[in-house]
Structure formats: C-alpha cells, structure tokens
Design a protein around this motif. Structure first.
Motif, PDB file in Angstrom:
ATOM      1  N   LEU A 384       0.858  -1.191   0.000  1.00 54.55           N
ATOM      2  CA  LEU A 384       0.000   0.000   0.000  1.00 54.55           C
ATOM      3  C   LEU A 384       0.888   1.233   0.000  1.00 54.55           C
ATOM      4  O   LEU A 384       1.586   1.508   0.981  1.00 54.55           O
ATOM      5  CB  LEU A 384      -0.911   0.010   1.231  1.00 54.55           C
ATOM      6  CG  LEU A 384      -2.000  -1.063   1.280  1.00 54.55           C
ATOM      7  CD1 LEU A 384      -2.648  -1.095   2.654  1.00 54.55           C
ATOM      8  CD2 LEU A 384      -3.045  -0.825   0.206  1.00 54.55           C
ATOM      9  N   TYR A 385       0.861   1.970  -1.104  1.00 57.93           N
ATOM     10  CA  TYR A 385       1.638   3.207  -1.195  1.00 57.93           C
ATOM     11  C   TYR A 385       0.713   4.402  -1.011  1.00 57.93           C
ATOM     12  O   TYR A 385       0.875   5.192  -0.102  1.00 57.93           O
ATOM     13  CB  TYR A 385       2.366   3.267  -2.542  1.00 57.93           C
ATOM     14  CG  TYR A 385       3.359   4.403  -2.644  1.00 57.93           C
ATOM     15  CD1 TYR A 385       4.546   4.369  -1.918  1.00 57.93           C
ATOM     16  CD2 TYR A 385       3.117   5.499  -3.454  1.00 57.93           C
ATOM     17  CE1 TYR A 385       5.466   5.412  -1.990  1.00 57.93           C
ATOM     18  CE2 TYR A 385       4.031   6.542  -3.549  1.00 57.93           C
ATOM     19  CZ  TYR A 385       5.199   6.493  -2.811  1.00 57.93           C
ATOM     20  OH  TYR A 385       6.102   7.529  -2.891  1.00 57.93           O
ATOM     21  N   ARG A 386      -0.260   4.543  -1.891  1.00 57.00           N
ATOM     22  CA  ARG A 386      -1.320   5.540  -1.718  1.00 57.00           C
ATOM     23  C   ARG A 386      -2.645   4.822  -1.917  1.00 57.00           C
ATOM     24  O   ARG A 386      -2.903   4.293  -2.991  1.00 57.00           O
ATOM     25  CB  ARG A 386      -1.204   6.672  -2.729  1.00 57.00           C
ATOM     26  CG  ARG A 386       0.113   7.449  -2.679  1.00 57.00           C
ATOM     27  CD  ARG A 386       0.055   8.660  -3.598  1.00 57.00           C
ATOM     28  NE  ARG A 386       1.367   9.210  -3.862  1.00 57.00           N
ATOM     29  CZ  ARG A 386       2.002  10.060  -3.061  1.00 57.00           C
ATOM     30  NH1 ARG A 386       1.422  10.454  -1.940  1.00 57.00           N
ATOM     31  NH2 ARG A 386       3.202  10.523  -3.381  1.00 57.00           N
ATOM     32  N   ALA A 387      -3.491   4.807  -0.885  1.00 56.02           N
ATOM     33  CA  ALA A 387      -4.762   4.094  -0.983  1.00 56.02           C
ATOM     34  C   ALA A 387      -5.966   5.023  -0.944  1.00 56.02           C
ATOM     35  O   ALA A 387      -7.097   4.580  -1.137  1.00 56.02           O
ATOM     36  CB  ALA A 387      -4.882   3.065   0.149  1.00 56.02           C
ATOM     37  N   GLY A 388      -5.744   6.317  -0.697  1.00 56.50           N
ATOM     38  CA  GLY A 388      -6.857   7.266  -0.686  1.00 56.50           C
ATOM     39  C   GLY A 388      -7.557   7.303   0.660  1.00 56.50           C
ATOM     40  O   GLY A 388      -7.292   6.510   1.565  1.00 56.50           O
ATOM     41  N   ASN A 422      -1.835   7.233   5.711  1.00 55.09           N
ATOM     42  CA  ASN A 422      -1.303   5.876   5.793  1.00 55.09           C
ATOM     43  C   ASN A 422      -1.117   5.424   7.242  1.00 55.09           C
ATOM     44  O   ASN A 422      -1.292   4.240   7.560  1.00 55.09           O
ATOM     45  CB  ASN A 422       0.017   5.782   5.024  1.00 55.09           C
ATOM     46  CG  ASN A 422      -0.211   5.766   3.519  1.00 55.09           C
ATOM     47  OD1 ASN A 422      -1.338   5.817   3.054  1.00 55.09           O
ATOM     48  ND2 ASN A 422       0.867   5.702   2.753  1.00 55.09           N
ATOM     49  N   LEU A 423      -0.755   6.349   8.121  1.00 56.99           N
ATOM     50  CA  LEU A 423      -0.698   6.015   9.543  1.00 56.99           C
ATOM     51  C   LEU A 423      -2.075   5.599  10.065  1.00 56.99           C
ATOM     52  O   LEU A 423      -2.196   4.659  10.857  1.00 56.99           O
ATOM     53  CB  LEU A 423      -0.170   7.212  10.345  1.00 56.99           C
ATOM     54  CG  LEU A 423       1.338   7.445  10.325  1.00 56.99           C
ATOM     55  CD1 LEU A 423       1.667   8.824  10.903  1.00 56.99           C
ATOM     56  CD2 LEU A 423       2.063   6.363  11.114  1.00 56.99           C
ATOM     57  N   LEU A 424      -3.102   6.301   9.604  1.00 57.43           N
ATOM     58  CA  LEU A 424      -4.473   5.981  10.016  1.00 57.43           C
ATOM     59  C   LEU A 424      -4.870   4.592   9.530  1.00 57.43           C
ATOM     60  O   LEU A 424      -5.413   3.777  10.286  1.00 57.43           O
ATOM     61  CB  LEU A 424      -5.439   7.038   9.468  1.00 57.43           C
ATOM     62  CG  LEU A 424      -6.930   6.806   9.750  1.00 57.43           C
ATOM     63  CD1 LEU A 424      -7.198   6.843  11.247  1.00 57.43           C
ATOM     64  CD2 LEU A 424      -7.782   7.860   9.038  1.00 57.43           C
ATOM     65  N   TRP A 425      -4.577   4.316   8.235  1.00 57.63           N
ATOM     66  CA  TRP A 425      -4.909   2.988   7.695  1.00 57.63           C
ATOM     67  C   TRP A 425      -4.157   1.899   8.449  1.00 57.63           C
ATOM     68  O   TRP A 425      -4.714   0.834   8.757  1.00 57.63           O
ATOM     69  CB  TRP A 425      -4.563   2.905   6.211  1.00 57.63           C
ATOM     70  CG  TRP A 425      -5.462   3.655   5.275  1.00 57.63           C
ATOM     71  CD1 TRP A 425      -5.086   4.359   4.165  1.00 57.63           C
ATOM     72  CD2 TRP A 425      -6.891   3.760   5.321  1.00 57.63           C
ATOM     73  NE1 TRP A 425      -6.170   4.908   3.539  1.00 57.63           N
ATOM     74  CE2 TRP A 425      -7.300   4.543   4.222  1.00 57.63           C
ATOM     75  CE3 TRP A 425      -7.858   3.275   6.197  1.00 57.63           C
ATOM     76  CZ2 TRP A 425      -8.633   4.849   3.971  1.00 57.63           C
ATOM     77  CZ3 TRP A 425      -9.200   3.585   5.945  1.00 57.63           C
ATOM     78  CH2 TRP A 425      -9.568   4.361   4.848  1.00 57.63           C
ATOM     79  N   ALA A 426      -2.888   2.129   8.724  1.00 51.21           N
ATOM     80  CA  ALA A 426      -2.082   1.127   9.421  1.00 51.21           C
ATOM     81  C   ALA A 426      -2.688   0.795  10.779  1.00 51.21           C
ATOM     82  O   ALA A 426      -2.756  -0.376  11.183  1.00 51.21           O
ATOM     83  CB  ALA A 426      -0.649   1.628   9.580  1.00 51.21           C
ATOM     84  N   SER A 427      -3.145   1.829  11.481  1.00 48.26           N
ATOM     85  CA  SER A 427      -3.752   1.620  12.794  1.00 48.26           C
ATOM     86  C   SER A 427      -5.022   0.786  12.683  1.00 48.26           C
ATOM     87  O   SER A 427      -5.241  -0.149  13.467  1.00 48.26           O
ATOM     88  CB  SER A 427      -4.045   2.977  13.437  1.00 48.26           C
ATOM     89  OG  SER A 427      -4.694   2.818  14.674  1.00 48.26           O
ATOM     90  N   GLN A 428      -5.861   1.087  11.697  1.00 45.96           N
ATOM     91  CA  GLN A 428      -7.103   0.329  11.510  1.00 45.96           C
ATOM     92  C   GLN A 428      -6.819  -1.120  11.127  1.00 45.96           C
ATOM     93  O   GLN A 428      -7.479  -2.047  11.604  1.00 45.96           O
ATOM     94  CB  GLN A 428      -7.971   1.002  10.446  1.00 45.96           C
ATOM     95  CG  GLN A 428      -8.549   2.337  10.877  1.00 45.96           C
ATOM     96  CD  GLN A 428      -9.549   2.894   9.873  1.00 45.96           C
ATOM     97  OE1 GLN A 428     -10.014   2.183   8.994  1.00 45.96           O
ATOM     98  NE2 GLN A 428      -9.861   4.175   9.995  1.00 45.96           N
ATOM     99  N   LEU A 429      -5.838  -1.316  10.260  1.00 50.02           N
ATOM    100  CA  LEU A 429      -5.493  -2.674   9.838  1.00 50.02           C
ATOM    101  C   LEU A 429      -4.962  -3.495  11.010  1.00 50.02           C
ATOM    102  O   LEU A 429      -5.325  -4.664  11.179  1.00 50.02           O
ATOM    103  CB  LEU A 429      -4.451  -2.613   8.713  1.00 50.02           C
ATOM    104  CG  LEU A 429      -4.951  -2.114   7.353  1.00 50.02           C
ATOM    105  CD1 LEU A 429      -3.768  -1.773   6.451  1.00 50.02           C
ATOM    106  CD2 LEU A 429      -5.844  -3.152   6.677  1.00 50.02           C
ATOM    107  N   GLU A 430      -4.121  -2.876  11.820  1.00 49.22           N
ATOM    108  CA  GLU A 430      -3.570  -3.601  12.964  1.00 49.22           C
ATOM    109  C   GLU A 430      -4.662  -4.005  13.943  1.00 49.22           C
ATOM    110  O   GLU A 430      -4.641  -5.115  14.488  1.00 49.22           O
ATOM    111  CB  GLU A 430      -2.511  -2.739  13.660  1.00 49.22           C
ATOM    112  CG  GLU A 430      -1.189  -2.702  12.909  1.00 49.22           C
ATOM    113  CD  GLU A 430      -0.135  -1.885  13.621  1.00 49.22           C
ATOM    114  OE1 GLU A 430      -0.506  -0.853  14.243  1.00 49.22           O
ATOM    115  OE2 GLU A 430       1.043  -2.258  13.547  1.00 49.22           O
ATOM    116  N   ARG A 431      -5.627  -3.103  14.163  1.00 47.48           N
ATOM    117  CA  ARG A 431      -6.729  -3.423  15.084  1.00 47.48           C
ATOM    118  C   ARG A 431      -7.555  -4.594  14.572  1.00 47.48           C
ATOM    119  O   ARG A 431      -8.148  -5.331  15.359  1.00 47.48           O
ATOM    120  CB  ARG A 431      -7.618  -2.195  15.291  1.00 47.48           C
ATOM    121  CG  ARG A 431      -6.994  -1.144  16.206  1.00 47.48           C
ATOM    122  CD  ARG A 431      -8.056  -0.202  16.759  1.00 47.48           C
ATOM    123  NE  ARG A 431      -8.780   0.507  15.718  1.00 47.48           N
ATOM    124  CZ  ARG A 431      -8.406   1.660  15.199  1.00 47.48           C
ATOM    125  NH1 ARG A 431      -7.297   2.245  15.627  1.00 47.48           N
ATOM    126  NH2 ARG A 431      -9.119   2.246  14.268  1.00 47.48           N
TER     127      ARG A 431
END
Length: 722
Positions: A384-388, A422-431
């Motif tokens: 995931l580089y840019r996912a919007g 991307n930090l936000l997405w990473a946090s959601q994915l980890e949860r």
C-alpha cells in the motif's frame, strides 16, 4: 563542396564529443519540471477543451507548483542555507538553480494570471462569474453580508500587530489579510491581521441560477467595516505563504511510526519558502510582514491578480455538464463476466491486463473482495503506497482478516503528503488483526503488488496483481495505468520472495521472472539496452520504446545515449521531467522524446525492446514496471519490473497501449534539443490516444468477443511519421 561537407561533419563530431563528456548533455531536473507544469498550464488555454475543464487545468498547475516549491525548491534553499555546494547533473550549484528557478516561477505565475484573466471573462459569458469588488443587486448584497456575519465573522479573529501582541503563526498555504486602519477616536494608525482558517471554503457561491462566486478573502475585505467598527479602512493586502514541507528520514530513527507522527507536525511549521502578495500593500505593512515572517532565501511574488490557484478546483466542480468533458463510464473486463464475475477463474484460464481508467479499477477491488470471502483463500499479501481516504482495498483486507485469513499489508509511511492517511490505515489494519509492515527505513516500498494464495485440490495456487499505479480508487479514474493479473507459478514464487525481502530483509539470491529494485531492476534494463546495441552493430533492426513519468538518472541516460550512438532507434514518452537531451548529432540523434498531456494523466510505465525485428513484433521484450527512470526508483526504492510473456497481453501492451502513445498527435509535445517543448501541430491523420481507448475495447479481457467479429481499429506505425 566536398571539403565543406567534410568540415561540417568534423565540426558536428567535435561538438558531439565535447557535449558527450560535459554536464551540458543533461537538462536541469528542476527547470524540466517547470517546463512540464507549463505544458499543464497550456491546457488551460486549449480552446478544444470545455471551459470548466480548462479551469481545472489552471487549478492543477497551481497545486503542482505549490508542491514543487514546498519540496524541491525548499530542498535547494536548505542546501544554500547550510552552504552545501552539491552540483546538479547539468553542472549548477544550488544557488544558481534557485536563481534560475525563481525567474521561471515568476514567468509561470504571470502566465497563470493571464490564463485566469481570459478564463474569468469566458466563464462570465457562460453565467459563471467570479466577483471581487463588483456590486450585486440589493438581494445579492444582503445575502453576502448575512453570510459574512453568520458564517465568516464567528470563525475569524482579527489581531492587532503591535509590541503588545505576538506576531501570529501562519500555517503552510495559509492566507491572511493585513489591514491598514485609522482609529477614528484618536486618529491613531493601527495594523490588523486576519488569518483565514483552512476550514473555510476558499470560494463562496451566491445562491441563484447564475453561478456567482467570491473568494473568502474578498468577502472579508468587502465587509471590513463590520469587522472593524470605529476604524477607517485605509487599505488592505492579501498574502499567502508556502513552507518547507519535505520530511527527511534520519538513519537512526528507532521508531518509524513515532518519527513520522512528529515529523508531520514539524512540517506544518517549516521555514517559509514563498511569500505571495496580492493587491497594493501599504509599504509599512509589507515591511512589517517581511520582517516578522523571518524570510530567508524565500521567493516573494507580487501580483495584482489571484493567489492560490489550486483553490479554483471548487469552481471547476460547478454543476454545468455542458462546460465539462462528457462523462465516461469505464468498462468491466468481459472475460471476467464470462466467468460469472469469478476473477480467479478468469485469471486461471489466461493472464489478463486491465488499462485504467478505460477499464474499471473495480476489478482490482473485486479481486481482493473475492479473496476475502473465498473459503479456499488462505493468505493475502498487499503493498500500500497511496490508498486514498475512502479505500475499498483497506476494507477488503480487514474483511479478510476478520474471516480468519493470514493478511499482511506493507504500508509505506514515506508516501509524500499521504503519510498521515497511511498512519491511520495502518492503525485500523492492525486493530483488525492484519500484520502491518512498514518496510525499510531508507527505501520507499513503491512496488504495486497483491498476492493471493488459494487452496486448489491438494496444492496451492498463487494469484498475483502487478500494477503501474497505486491502489487508489479516485486517481484510478483519471490516471492511465496498467493492472496485470497472472497465476504464473514463477510470478507467484517471485512475489513471495519480494514480500520476504520487505518484511524480513531476506534478499533473494535469484528471481525466476521479476526484477526487483534496488537489487536487479537496473541491471535488467541495462542488459536489454546492451542487447539492442549488439543488434544494431550486427546490422539487425534495433529499437527501444519506453513510457514513463520522469527520466532523470544520469547513468540510464548515458546508456540510452550509447544506444543512440550505436544506431538504436529510441522513442521515449516522458510525461514530466526529462533530463535527456534528444536530437544532438553524434550523441542522441536517434532519440525522440514526447510528452502527452490530456484529459487523463499518463502514469503507466512500459519498456519495449525490439529484439532483432522492427517494432512492434511478437518477439519483442516487453515489460511493465512501477519504476520511473530516476535514481531514487532504481537505487533507493523497492520496485518491480514485470516481463509480459502472454501473447494477448503482449499484443495489448505493445501493439495497443505503447503504439497509441507513439501515434498520438492531438495531446503531444515534442522535446527539442534546446529543452523547449513544441506542441504537435495539425496533421493529415490526427489521432487522440484517450479518445481511441474510450471508444474501443482492449484486446486482453475481451474473452469470447475477440472471435465475435466486433472489430477494433488496428493501429499501425508508418515509419518517419513520428
């Protein structure tokens, strides 16, 4: 006459020899970028485009320039401040580059103002008006005043500028108004500043059938009397600042996530790079502004027109279909529909390539959604580089993790201006239970890969998606990119090696099919170029066609020069920056460079090598890649180069996509030896790349319709016409 010809030949050889070993063989990267943005701006004056689309191009040119100034120019200004004399590939010091850039930026800004003046007049004739000091009727003036009092005044804060009040902080891209006032009670001069909160819309639309807009800064100036009762307004000036927005990675950053969270905060307070001044500033007010902002190496731009052209995108969204491009609905690949929408069955039958935006990005989403829902899928790995901001890709990965599958996501924190998202997405994915990997500290993971492992019978099959663009559903509607699906076991094994390299730093000793940057991608390209040189020397047809966004790497450029000197015919489609100087006799006379700027943003990357026969041909070596021809892509990023071996896909990528780029005349610019670009003029057989693909289906993905007699106009290359 013979002696004269020999003398001229000797002169040209001497000139070629002289330039071939000097920095003059390269164009300056930054000036080449400014030339690109000038081509973007030229579309704002293109009479063949609808008016609101022309306005959108003006807005894009403004947004592009903001990013260039806050990143590239900021970096050069930092080098000058630190007295770093790093010489560019064309032989310029940072201070020399800054001086040349400032001159070109001022020229570009004047061109933007001229374009805006013309568009403003043309739009007004079509009932889309942008007003400043012009007065409306009683009802309109009443509405503007009420809107100001109810929506603007409560959220702005006038601040006196004097020793008792600290000078306020102005954020990056912040707009403010400086008022010169006189207090009526004692005739005392007062300076007041109003900073415009970013939450306010840049342009306000007056209700009514006619579209009337006013900028928020003009609205504030218009109602200064309500804002400053008891004061006489002597004058005002609008200003805007741009700050250094680059983020430098420290090698000893122990926690990359924490580092980026603090770096994003620092970026908002970066040094000022540009101060834009609008209107007739009071000299004392301007002096105060300059001194308080602490300008150091900053560019100051004064204009009587608009500042912040990127904000015009709000007006370009006005609901006037007749002033926009006709809507376009992308196609869904027919071969997948023939398999009742089963992506895996279609890919299992044969490789498939999708060209966005002509074919929908939804097929990529469906690939992941089906993987998430399929009980036979055991693992998904995804870069995931840019996912919007609203990413169906993220939702599919979370759904897969919820279904108990092993899901790994490589999230790139260093994707400029997408770090926070991307930090936000990473946090959601980890949860959700996704294994999130941030990759290398020094290298960006720029490769675009989805890998799905599926249980089939007594074994496992790996399905892969390789893309030239991001997993971003919004940009996929306006960027032209390629999505390649395959179940080739070699590709699957190599994709596994790639992920092991990123997640565990396990460098693959060899790959079977793919070339990976920074390990082997450069070497693969060099080998293919050298093969063409050998073909040329053996008297065989030798040619290279390539398409990319930027070409700046000096070693790669020198390799292409060597190929040209050997007689290899080279055509490059480089949308943006190009540091290669084409058409120099004895150095690059066999190289032609063109740039395509049009309705869609050309983003795909393709390399094609003739392999001993005239291009296009079935034997040609064809690759798609996530990498541009830049040092960072080849040496400091994780990228992929994917060979295309399936016959139908090969024909589409080479004989349709690449060839159509070469044939385009209506949206093309040719790079001249002196660095200028000339738009291709009227031709006997005009061809529009984007129109061709909007009206004709592709080869790959057409399934049974290939044999149904539904013909697609076949493209052919007439030598000498490109």
């Amino acid at each position: 006459m013979l002696e004269a010809r020999e003398s001229n030949a000797t002169d040209s050889e001497t000139a070629a020899a002289a330039i071939s070993t000097t920095p003059a063989r390269y164009f300056n990267r930054e000036l080449s970028w400014l030339a690109f943005n000038e081509r973007v701006l030229a579309e704002a004056t293109n009479a063949n485009y609808p008016l609101l689309e022309r306005l959108r191009f003006l807005s894009i040119s403004g947004s592009n320039l903001d990013e260039f100034l806050t990143v590239r120019v900021a970096g050069l200004a930092g080098q000058v401040r630190r007295q770093i004399e790093e010489i560019s590939i064309d032989g310029m010091t940072p201070s020399q580059q800054l001086a040349a850039i400032h001159e070109e930026v001022l020229k570009l800004e004047r061109m933007q103002q001229d374009a805006w003046k013309d568009l403003k007049r043309l739009l007004a004739a079509e009932g889309v008006r942008v007003i400043g000091e012009e007065r409306l009727g009683h009802a309109g003036e009443r509405w503007l005043k009420d809107y100001f009092l109810e929506h603007i005044m409560p959220v702005i804060t006038p601040q006196a500028i004097d020793p008792a009040h600290p000078f306020p902080f102005v954020a990056n891209q912040g707009i403010g108004v400086l008022f010169s006032l006189t207090r009526i009670a004692d005739d005392a001069p007062v300076m007041e500043m109003v900073l415009i909160p970013s939450a306010l819309s840049r342009f306000v639309r007056v209700p009514g059938e006619e579209a009337i807009y006013i900028s928020v800064e003009d609205l504030i100036c218009r109602h200064a009397a309500q804002l400053f009762p008891g004061f006489r307004v002597n004058g005002h000036g609008v200003f805007r600042i741009l700050r250094d927005s680059d983020i430098e990675i420290e090698e000893d950053a122990e926690d990359l996530v924490r580092y980026y969270r603090t770096a994003i905060q620092r970026r908002r307070r970066g040094l000022i790079i540009v101060l834009q001044l609008q209107g007739k500033f009071d000299p004392a007010a301007e002096d105060l502004l300059r001194s308080q902002l602490g300008l150091d190496r900053a560019l100051v731009i004064k204009t009587g027109g608009l500042i912040g052209f990127s904000g015009l995108s709000a007006i370009a969204d006005e609901d006037r279909p007749e002033l926009k491009f006709e809507p376009y609905s992308p196609r869904y690949p027919e071969r997948i529909l023939e398999h009742d929408g089963d992506c895996f069955a279609a890919i299992r039958e044969k490789d498939i390539v999708i060209q966005h935006p002509y074919e929908t990005f939804e097929v990529v989403i469906d690939f992941l959604r089906q993987a998430a829902a399929d009980p036979d899928v055991v693992a998904i790995k995804q870069t995931l580089y840019r996912a919007g901001k609203q990413s169906a890709v993220i939702a599919a990965l979370i759904a897969a993790a919820d279904a108990g599958k092993s899901v790994t996501a490589v999230v790139e924190l260093k994707a400029r201006f997408d770090e926070e998202q991307n930090l936000l997405w990473a946090s959601q994915l980890e949860r959700a239970g996704v294994q999130v990997i941030y990759g290398f500290v020094d290298w960006k993971t720029h490769a675009k890969v989805s890998m799905v492992v599926r249980r089939e019978g007594d074994s496992y099959r790996t399905y892969c998606h390789f893309g030239t663009g991001n997993y971003h559903p919004v940009t996929a509607r306006i960027y032209t990119d390629l999505s390649y699906f395959t179940a080739d076991p070699k590709a699957g094994r190599d994709a596994g090696r790639l992920f092991n390299f990123i997640t565990g730093y396990v460098e693959p000793k060899r790959t079977e099919l793919l070339s990976i940057s920074p390990i082997s991608l450069r070497a693969t390209l060099y080998e293919a170029i050298d093969d063409e040189i050998a073909h040329a020397r053996a008297g065989k047809p030798a040619a290279i066609w390539a398409k990319m966004n930027s070409l700046t790497d000096p070693e790669l450029i020198d390799r292409l020069y060597a190929a040209s000197q050997a007689g290899v015919e080279i055509i490059l489609v480089v949308r943006g920056i190009c540091c290669l100087r084409p058409g120099i006799e004895g150095l690059s006379e066999h190289i032609m460079v063109k740039s395509i700027i049009g309705r869609f943003l050309e983003h795909g990357r393709i390399w094609a090598f003739a392999n001993g026969a005239e291009l296009p041909n079935r034997r040609a070596r064809v690759f798609i890649t996530s990498a541009d021809g830049m040092s960072r892509n080849l040496d400091r990023r994780v990228e992929l180069l994917v060979p295309i071996r399936n016959k139908t896909v090969h024909d589409q990528v080479l004989g349709q996509v690449m060839l159509a780029n070469l044939l385009d005349t209506e949206q093309s610019w040719i790079l001249e030896p002196d660095g200028t670009y000339e738009r291709v003029g009227e031709t006997e057989n005009p061809f529009n790349l984007h129109r061709y693909f909007m009206t004709n289906p592709s080869l790959s993905g057409r399934g049974a319709s290939l044999a149904s007699g539904r013909k697609v106009p076949k493209l052919s290359l007439r030598r000498g016409n490109i």
